[in-house]
Scaffold this active site. Sequence first.
Site, PDB file in Angstrom:
ATOM      1  N   CYS A 136       8.261   0.692  13.591  1.00 21.46           N
ATOM      2  CA  CYS A 136       7.335  -0.438  13.490  1.00 21.46           C
ATOM      3  C   CYS A 136       7.604  -1.552  14.493  1.00 21.46           C
ATOM      4  CB  CYS A 136       7.353  -0.997  12.075  1.00 21.46           C
ATOM      5  SG  CYS A 136       7.189   0.272  10.807  1.00 21.46           S
ATOM      6  N   HIS A 270       5.014  -9.874   9.381  1.00 22.98           N
ATOM      7  CA  HIS A 270       5.099  -8.418   9.216  1.00 22.98           C
ATOM      8  C   HIS A 270       4.491  -8.024   7.878  1.00 22.98           C
ATOM      9  CE1 HIS A 270       6.541  -4.428  10.041  1.00 22.98           C
ATOM     10  NE2 HIS A 270       7.311  -4.403   8.968  1.00 22.98           N
ATOM     11  N   HIS A 307      -1.097  -0.964   7.860  1.00 20.81           N
ATOM     12  CA  HIS A 307       0.139  -0.894   8.629  1.00 20.81           C
ATOM     13  C   HIS A 307      -0.011   0.198   9.688  1.00 20.81           C
ATOM     14  CE1 HIS A 307       4.157  -0.984   9.883  1.00 20.81           C
ATOM     15  NE2 HIS A 307       4.787  -1.117   8.728  1.00 20.81           N
TER      16      HIS A 307
END
Length: 378
Positions: A136, A270, A307
């Site tokens: 990520c 995030h 995501h």
Amino acid sequence: MTGPDRDVVITGLDVVSAFGRGTDALRQGLATARAAFAPVGRFATDRYRTGVAAALPEATDLDEELRRVVTGACDQAGLSAAERAEAPLLLGRHADPAVARRPLSAQGKTAISDTAAHLAHGCGLRGAARTYTNACVAASTALSEAAVRIRGGREDRVVVSAGYLVDEDNFALFSAGRALAPDGVLRSFSAGRRGLLLGDGVAAVVLESRAGAAARGAHPLAVLSGWGLAGDAYHVCQPHPEGLGMARAIGAALAKAGLEPGDIGYVNAHGTGTPHNDAAETAALRRALGNAADTTPVSSTKSLHGHALEASGMLELAVSVLALRHGELPVNAGYAGPDDNCRLDLVLDEPRRADPRHVLSLNAAFGGANTALVVSAP
């Protein structure tokens, strides 16, 4: 050479998300304050923890989508064929799961870097400088390296791209780890949050030195003014509960940008909607920003577009640029009430009008990797 002429500016940007292709589609989707999650149509989901994701039905070929956004970013930047031929490509992407199923003897012959080289060649770029697959933080790490190359004088121009399309391998992996939200809602920083949801994300930017952009008459969209990377190695999956690594990354990014915590006008967090991440990220923000954390608007747009794993940093950079240019801070969707471990000034219910001069974009990955980017008005 250092100084303003080596400022790292963004002159081209293109993006694909579940809201559609292009920055206008992304901006309009965020403005509705409605999440893009819907039943997955790419594969059967009946045996998984949830059946939804934020996917663009017509986006089925990652390599083609990467080619599309790289070309789009270069076109917006106004790069000639000769200028493209001088620019290297840095790429963040998810490895092709089909490769892992091949015999070991065959896997080595299909290196993921070959896909970056093919992309660079097809888009008329100088070549693939590096490919990032570090989960990520892949895209934000690539952006940071590109900025280092430009500010340090090694390059005048770098194209950075990243992409992920929702796939069954990762869907199954996160489902087995009980990380997907079973209620089909990603509730970042909210009471009752139960997990993340995946989403498509493909984007590309053209980064240049300010002097290089000015020399060819290009007008910057924004400035990548600061970046920071830090690790905490606390746990293979969980972030440090006090947010130590992320706080260091934020501090490094602010220092590189020459800013104080109170200068940040918006944080694109995030915010995965998992219990451990959101609490740790809140702790990091409070540690790094101090009292300014009480009044700095925060939202996680993963609650809207999902995501995007390796592409998260690039998709959320696009969101940050849009917030700067249009003065509209996207909502933190799916919110079901306050959590004492997530005391932040969250953007709720509808986008918030504001005039931020500097935006902080955060990402974190398994293994304790943390990145922070500061994006500033030109």
